[in-house]
Scaffold this motif. Structure first.
Motif, PDB file in Angstrom:
ATOM      1  N   LEU A 109     -43.035 -35.947 -46.545  1.00  0.00           N
ATOM      2  CA  LEU A 109     -43.683 -34.728 -46.070  1.00  0.00           C
ATOM      3  C   LEU A 109     -43.774 -34.718 -44.554  1.00  0.00           C
ATOM      4  N   ALA A 110     -43.558 -33.539 -43.991  1.00  0.00           N
ATOM      5  CA  ALA A 110     -43.797 -33.341 -42.562  1.00  0.00           C
ATOM      6  C   ALA A 110     -45.124 -32.607 -42.425  1.00  0.00           C
ATOM      7  N   ILE A 111     -46.038 -33.174 -41.661  1.00  0.00           N
ATOM      8  CA  ILE A 111     -47.342 -32.553 -41.459  1.00  0.00           C
ATOM      9  C   ILE A 111     -47.539 -32.374 -39.959  1.00  0.00           C
ATOM     10  N   SER A 112     -47.791 -31.136 -39.553  1.00  0.00           N
ATOM     11  CA  SER A 112     -48.063 -30.874 -38.144  1.00  0.00           C
ATOM     12  C   SER A 112     -49.573 -30.807 -37.952  1.00  0.00           C
ATOM     13  N   GLN A 113     -50.075 -31.560 -36.990  1.00  0.00           N
ATOM     14  CA  GLN A 113     -51.521 -31.611 -36.767  1.00  0.00           C
ATOM     15  C   GLN A 113     -51.815 -31.278 -35.308  1.00  0.00           C
ATOM     16  N   ARG A 114     -52.737 -30.319 -35.122  1.00  0.00           N
ATOM     17  CA  ARG A 114     -53.122 -29.945 -33.754  1.00  0.00           C
ATOM     18  C   ARG A 114     -54.601 -30.239 -33.557  1.00  0.00           C
ATOM     19  N   GLY A 115     -55.069 -29.981 -32.336  1.00  0.00           N
ATOM     20  CA  GLY A 115     -56.492 -30.100 -32.077  1.00  0.00           C
ATOM     21  C   GLY A 115     -56.978 -31.531 -31.936  1.00  0.00           C
ATOM     22  N   ALA A 153     -68.646 -24.490 -51.034  1.00  0.00           N
ATOM     23  CA  ALA A 153     -67.706 -25.032 -50.046  1.00  0.00           C
ATOM     24  C   ALA A 153     -68.336 -26.207 -49.312  1.00  0.00           C
ATOM     25  N   ALA A 154     -69.600 -26.053 -48.929  1.00  0.00           N
ATOM     26  CA  ALA A 154     -70.269 -27.120 -48.184  1.00  0.00           C
ATOM     27  C   ALA A 154     -70.436 -28.363 -49.060  1.00  0.00           C
ATOM     28  N   ARG A 155     -70.792 -28.152 -50.336  1.00  0.00           N
ATOM     29  CA  ARG A 155     -70.958 -29.283 -51.260  1.00  0.00           C
ATOM     30  C   ARG A 155     -69.647 -30.068 -51.380  1.00  0.00           C
ATOM     31  N   LEU A 156     -68.559 -29.332 -51.628  1.00  0.00           N
ATOM     32  CA  LEU A 156     -67.267 -29.998 -51.815  1.00  0.00           C
ATOM     33  C   LEU A 156     -66.802 -30.685 -50.530  1.00  0.00           C
ATOM     34  N   ALA A 157     -66.969 -30.001 -49.399  1.00  0.00           N
ATOM     35  CA  ALA A 157     -66.508 -30.578 -48.125  1.00  0.00           C
ATOM     36  C   ALA A 157     -67.247 -31.875 -47.838  1.00  0.00           C
ATOM     37  N   HIS A 158     -68.537 -31.896 -48.146  1.00  0.00           N
ATOM     38  CA  HIS A 158     -69.322 -33.110 -47.926  1.00  0.00           C
ATOM     39  C   HIS A 158     -68.875 -34.212 -48.885  1.00  0.00           C
ATOM     40  N   ALA A 159     -68.680 -33.839 -50.148  1.00  0.00           N
ATOM     41  CA  ALA A 159     -68.303 -34.842 -51.154  1.00  0.00           C
ATOM     42  C   ALA A 159     -66.927 -35.433 -50.854  1.00  0.00           C
ATOM     43  N   VAL A 160     -66.033 -34.589 -50.392  1.00  0.00           N
ATOM     44  CA  VAL A 160     -64.672 -35.049 -50.090  1.00  0.00           C
ATOM     45  C   VAL A 160     -64.704 -36.118 -49.015  1.00  0.00           C
ATOM     46  N   ARG A 161     -65.485 -35.862 -47.965  1.00  0.00           N
ATOM     47  CA  ARG A 161     -65.553 -36.837 -46.863  1.00  0.00           C
ATOM     48  C   ARG A 161     -66.263 -38.101 -47.334  1.00  0.00           C
ATOM     49  N   ALA A 162     -67.321 -37.915 -48.133  1.00  0.00           N
ATOM     50  CA  ALA A 162     -68.073 -39.077 -48.612  1.00  0.00           C
ATOM     51  C   ALA A 162     -67.210 -39.956 -49.512  1.00  0.00           C
ATOM     52  N   ALA A 163     -66.244 -39.342 -50.191  1.00  0.00           N
ATOM     53  CA  ALA A 163     -65.388 -40.104 -51.108  1.00  0.00           C
ATOM     54  C   ALA A 163     -64.263 -40.823 -50.380  1.00  0.00           C
ATOM     55  N   GLY A 164     -64.207 -40.676 -49.050  1.00  0.00           N
ATOM     56  CA  GLY A 164     -63.202 -41.405 -48.282  1.00  0.00           C
ATOM     57  C   GLY A 164     -61.866 -40.696 -48.155  1.00  0.00           C
ATOM     58  N   VAL A 165     -61.841 -39.404 -48.492  1.00  0.00           N
ATOM     59  CA  VAL A 165     -60.607 -38.635 -48.312  1.00  0.00           C
ATOM     60  C   VAL A 165     -60.359 -38.456 -46.818  1.00  0.00           C
ATOM     61  N   GLU A 166     -59.121 -38.658 -46.362  1.00  0.00           N
ATOM     62  CA  GLU A 166     -58.811 -38.371 -44.964  1.00  0.00           C
ATOM     63  C   GLU A 166     -58.581 -36.876 -44.825  1.00  0.00           C
ATOM     64  N   VAL A 167     -59.461 -36.216 -44.060  1.00  0.00           N
ATOM     65  CA  VAL A 167     -59.389 -34.761 -43.931  1.00  0.00           C
ATOM     66  C   VAL A 167     -58.724 -34.411 -42.611  1.00  0.00           C
ATOM     67  N   LEU A 168     -57.638 -33.655 -42.682  1.00  0.00           N
ATOM     68  CA  LEU A 168     -56.983 -33.158 -41.479  1.00  0.00           C
ATOM     69  C   LEU A 168     -57.171 -31.653 -41.433  1.00  0.00           C
ATOM     70  N   THR A 169     -57.851 -31.147 -40.407  1.00  0.00           N
ATOM     71  CA  THR A 169     -57.932 -29.695 -40.237  1.00  0.00           C
ATOM     72  C   THR A 169     -57.004 -29.298 -39.099  1.00  0.00           C
ATOM     73  N   ASP A 170     -56.758 -27.998 -38.981  1.00  0.00           N
ATOM     74  CA  ASP A 170     -55.789 -27.486 -38.012  1.00  0.00           C
ATOM     75  C   ASP A 170     -54.454 -28.218 -38.194  1.00  0.00           C
TER      76      ASP A 170
END
Lengths: 949, 97
Positions: free
Chosen positions: A244-250, A215-232
């Motif tokens: 698409l409707a995307i609800s974003q909190r936090g 999980a840590a490897r992929l999460a790091h690679a995803v960010r390094a590849a320029g993917v916009e990561v939205l959590t919560d």
């Protein structure tokens, strides 16, 4: 702080260096940064987090994740917070909902004793008779409503919206979702990865060391590849063309943001949701899913109990045994569903105390963990038009055939090792990037450019992904006993069987009858159990019963997020600051703010009638028309003839829609050989502009006319009153204002107060000698102030909309939309001379011709109440004397300060439109009064000698 | 939300345009019978399948155009440039009256 925490270990998300303080029902407790509210409560030994909706049974964490139906709480002034998801903050005031007077001693739990009255369909059976008692029922039921408390004094939430145009959106940040996002980004696509938890990783977060490392490897690679990561954040809806409707909190400073994303390709990697098991006592605190205890132990270092019975039918249950042992929980029994083992009942009052197994054993324990299978949250696929199919071997649903721009991967699509899921995700990401490239090419191709896209469209990439296998899983939905199916709505399997017995033979009907799947968990936990119980009751298979339809939103969105910020544009003239500084009472007319009056509209009327007044009429719609074919357009849009309008003249015209109904009116003046200025009503400006463009573009594209809207480009001032000529003469030296040189219904261009390029025309909406001055808007305020300065000795004063409305009513000028309505065909106006039936074509002509020949439509007439002090309300009915037969209505009414009596316009049946007819008007207070139909529309100066002077 | 290909602006959200509905040619106002005229005003075929409909790029280039849309699948065919006849009904800016 408590003995429910286990020692620090890898994988824990809590930061023991940052302790937080919060309250639970007023009690001060401590937790750590990184805790959810629920993990902090459990760490403090709190196991009851709420009461169930109908029976008020004590409830505790069941799944300990976003979908947990038992952990909805109030946080400060915010109701309905999902406490298994919401992160703990220092100083939070958390309280239980749906309890009275307190969580532990809940009087409403007496409902448990009267449960037989609250069974399936009780909404439709109970509280129905006698109807007179409904207010009482409503009040009693209201106190039982399960929601939190809305604080009307709370500050409004901070919401905003964002638009995004990613090539690929990935819904779900587990191993397959991350791998898909990574592969798509590496293939050159712009990617947005949306994860509803606070961190990426999905089920790897509560897995073993190897899982978490991946999980840590992929999460790091995803960010390094320029993917916009939205959590919560959650993709809550999918609509046409991957909208698409995307609800974003936090987010800092924002409670919830609604992202509207147009994606080339949507990848659904929503994983699976663990299904609860149905048996007697399955909602007691201490009964949890395997995922719940694995999350609590691994991610939050919480020991959820002391002695556990684990009912496992899959590897997640087996892993729960390992996790519980590692946390120091005694394993009292492991019951293997794959080998035929089963649990029958959990016993206890406020918590599990003992468990009965199918083999007859009764085992003391305070935890009962179930791992009986998975629900595939296919919502986004359903919203895309897919109808997932049930695989009995795997005991869950799988996607069928989503549209080409929606791809499924991960647990939703099949089973496998982490490596298999990642490989499938990668293949999905590559396919998505390739397809998104074709979508992008198509969109570019559809856009006109200086250099058109000429490259041929690439072939649509075929789906050649090797499918994920479907693992085998025992079909475990309900034990031999009955228990709760829908925890949010307190619907038991017994209720569902009863509904089936009562003849509700469709799952959609059972849903509405029992309210199963209709609560806050929206079927995530209970849909498949509902279907399974029904299938069993009816002796059918799950495929035969089918499921209810998953509809948006996938997860709740607050109304505030849907509303966003209020962006309400306001329009105002360049003179508005002056109006505000001089005590104008504003009135909102459409988008315009304009002065209604400056304190005393009646004295404004008297001043204008006796001396001179000025009014800001900038909102008047203005269209600049140029071209050789303007007369053709005017002939088409207006009902009257425009062939011989000389340069320097203005003419009034009436416009109809194709159904003959009055659309707008106004004057148009000819400024030059091929140059005209058209005015419309203030509210009709946009409509008429679109209307004219419509006719030019669709019916007469060969006509050479160019239309420019200049409503706000010109500030418009009407100078009205007997002394208006004298005032204007002081401010212009290149326009001859002499009565013969500049006659009524003529237009001149020239300099006013030193401002060049002004347009001045003589018309008479107020009934006075008046000049409408249209000034380039940058000089509007200047000209307004010059008029006031130079007219001081003449008594010049501003007047507002209300004074203008009184004067036009005294003069009998109707207003489109006030004195006409959506059914008023042109003859209603009484302006027969303007309805040129001999003209070849004009908009609405056939209907007007037929209406004229029938002669049966209502007419606008001026009405004079017999008692001059009575001002009938606008919309007061006109009836036949002594009856309630409606013959018309008052459309405008005011008290006239000029005539010292009431003045009205009305729309009446043609039989009572003859001058001299006595009408009966029903006033708002129910009394009746009489009135006379007058000879002219004009109450004042019917000959028009004032405005022609 | 439907992505509507304006012939001038390119693909845009449907909310940025004004939907004008099924297109009908305008009968000769001097020859039309009431039945023909009211059919033009009010009657719509509402087919399940391909439909020729009018759009107005009200928040963009202000072009009136028609296109063909399959009402059951959501497919669109190439938009047509202005000049095609559509039933004349008044519309305000961006919102239906």
């Amino acid at each position: 702080m408590s003995n429910h925490r286990i020692p620090d270990a890898p994988g824990q998300l809590i930061n023991r260096d940052v302790p937080l303080t919060f309250t639970w029902n007023g009690r001060r407790l401590r937790g750590y940064e990184g805790d959810t509210i629920v993990s902090a409560l459990l760490a403090n030994g709190i196991t009851i987090t709420g009461r169930s909706m109908k029976y008020h049974r004590p409830r505790g964490p069941l799944t300990a994740d976003y979908w947990d139906p038992n952990t909805t709480v109030q946080v400060g002034d915010e109701p309905n917070v999902r406490a298994s998801h919401r992160l703990l903050r220092d100083g939070m005031n958390v309280s239980a909902q749906n309890v009275w007077p307190s969580l532990r001693f809940d009087l409403k739990s007496a409902n448990r004793l009267v449960g037989r009255f609250l069974t399936a369909g009780f909404y439709y059976k109970t509280f129905m008779k006698p109807a007179a008692l409904w207010p009482l029922y409503a009040r009693v039921l209201g106190t039982f409503a399960p929601g939190g408390v809305v604080d009307l004094d709370a500050p409004p939430p901070r919401n905003d919206k964002r638009y995004a145009h990613p090539d690929v959106v990935v819904a779900g940040g587990g191993p397959a979702g991350m791998a898909a996002a990574l592969a798509a980004a590496q293939a050159g696509a712009s990617v947005m990865l949306v994860e509803h938890e606070h961190q990426l990783g999905g089920h790897l977060c509560w897995g073993d060391d190897t899982d978490r490392a991946e999980a840590a490897r992929l999460a790091h690679a995803v960010r390094a590849a320029g993917v916009e990561v939205l959590t919560d954040a959650t993709v809550t809806g999918r609509y046409e063309d991957n909208w698409l409707a995307i609800s974003q909190r936090g987010l800092p400073g924002i409670d919830e943001r609604l992202i509207k994303a147009r994606a080339g390709v949507l990848i659904v990697a929503a994983g699976t949701i663990e299904r609860p098991y149905v048996f007697a006592g399955n909602d007691l605190p201490g009964v949890m899913t395997s995922g719940a205890v694995r999350r609590l132990i691994t991610m939050y270092g919480v020991k959820p109990g002391n002695r556990a019975v684990v009912f496992t039918a899959n590897p997640s249950g087996d892993a729960a045994v390992v996790a519980l042992e590692a946390a120091g929980v005694t394993i009292a029994a492991v019951v293997d569903g794959r080998l035929g083992g089963n649990v029958v009942a959990a016993h206890g009052r406020n918590r599990v105390r003992r468990v009965t197994l199918a083999d007859g054993r009764r085992i003391d324990s305070d935890l009962l963990i179930t791992a009986v299978g998975w629900t595939t949250p296919t919502s986004l696929l359903n919203m895309s038009g897919d109808r997932p199919v049930y695989d009995p071997e795997a005991a869950r649903f799988f996607p069928w055939c989503p549209p080409d721009n929606v791809l499924a991967t991960g647990g939703l699509a099949g089973d496998g090792t982490t490596e298999q899921l990642v490989a499938h995700g990668e293949a999905t990401g590559l396919l998505a990037a390739a397809r998104a490239g074709v979508v992008r090419h198509r969109l570019q191709h559809l856009t006109r450019r200086a250099e058109p896209v000429t490259t041929p469209e690439p072939a649509w990439p075929a789906d050649e992904r090797p499918p994920l296998p479907h693992g085998s899983h025992p079909a475990l939905f309900r034990s031999t006993t009955h228990g709760i199916v829908d925890y949010s709505e307190d619907v038991s399997s017994k209720d569902l069987v009863q509904a089936a017995d009562e003849g509700f033979d469709s799952v959609e009907l059972v849903k509405r009858f029992t309210t199963t799947t209709m609560g806050p968990s929206q079927g995530k936990l209970e849909t498949v159990n509902t279907v399974a119980v029904l299938a069993e009751a009816r002796g059918e298979t799950i495929e035969q019963v089918g499921t209810t339809v998953w509809r948006p939103p996938y997860a709740p969105i607050s109304l505030g997020a849907l509303a966003g910020r209020i962006h309400e544009p306001v329009r105002m003239s360049s003179i508005q600051p002056w109006h505000e500084a001089h005590g104008a009472q504003p009135i909102l007319a459409g988008q315009w703010i304009r002065p209604n009056h400056y304190g005393d509209p009646e004295s404004e009327v008297r001043n204008t009638r006796n001396r001179v007044g000025i009014i800001d009429i900038t909102p008047l719609g203005k269209l600049d028309l140029q071209g050789p074919d303007v007369p053709k357009l005017l002939n088409l849009l207006y009902t009257n003839s425009w062939n011989a309008l000389p340069q320097g003249a203005v003419r009034y015209g009436l416009m109809c829609a194709e159904d003959g109904v009055v659309l707008d009116d106004g004057v148009t003046g000819r400024l030059g050989p091929e140059h005209y200025l058209m005015t419309t009503t203030s509210s009709g400006a946009a409509t008429v502009w679109n209307w004219a463009e419509n006719w030019l573009q669709t019916e007469h594209p060969d006509w050479q006319v160019h239309i420019t809207p200049v409503t706000t480009g010109l500030t418009s001032i009407n100078v009205a009153g007997p002394d208006s000529r004298q005032l204007l003469e002081r401010l212009t030296n290149d326009i001859d204002l002499g009565p013969d040189a500049f006659q009524y219904m003529q237009v001149r261009t020239g300099t006013v107060a030193g401002v060049a390029n002004c347009i001045v025309w003589r018309i008479g909406f107020t009934g006075e000698l008046s000049y409408e001055v249209h000034v380039p808007s940058g000089f509007g305020l200047f000209v307004w102030e010059q008029l006031l300065v130079h007219g001081q000795d003449l008594g010049v004063a501003p007047f507002g909309l209300e004074a203008q409305r009184i004067m036009r009513l005294e003069k009998g000028h109707f207003i489109v939309g006030q004195d006409t309505d959506g059914l008023s065909k042109a003859p209603v106006t009484g302006l027969e001379t303007l309805l040129k039936v001999e003209k070849d074509d004009w908009v609405g002509k056939p209907e007007v011709v037929w209406a004229l020949s029938r002669g049966d439509g209502p007419r606008i007439v001026a009405v004079q109440p017999t008692d001059p002090t009575v001002v009938p309300e606008e919309a007061a009915q006109i009836v036949a004397a002594g009856t309630n037969q409606i013959l018309g209505r008052i459309t405008s009414s005011r008290f006239s300060p000029t005539l010292n009596r009431s003045v009205c316009l009305a729309q009446v049946h043609p039989d009572v439109a003859t001058p001299g007819t006595t009408l009966t008007i029903v006033l708002a207070n129910g009394t009746r009064t009489t009135a006379q139909v007058m000879e002219h529309h004009a109450h004042f100066d019917p000959e028009g000698s004032r405005l022609r002077g | 939300m439907l992505l509507v290909p304006c012939p001038v602006c390119g693909p845009k959200n449907a909310a940025e345009l004004t939907y004008r509905g099924e297109t009908h040619s305008r009968p000769d106002p001097n020859q039309a019978t009431p039945e023909e005229w009211r059919s033009y005003l009010y009657l719509r075929d509402n087919p399940a399948g391909w439909l020729r409909e009018g759009w107005f790029c009200s928040s963009g280039c202000r072009t009136f155009f028609t296109l063909e849309r399959n009402t059951t699948t959501g497919e669109l065919r190439e938009p047509l440039l202005p000049g095609n006849k559509v039933a004349g009904r008044p519309i305000s800016d961006g919102t239906e009256p």
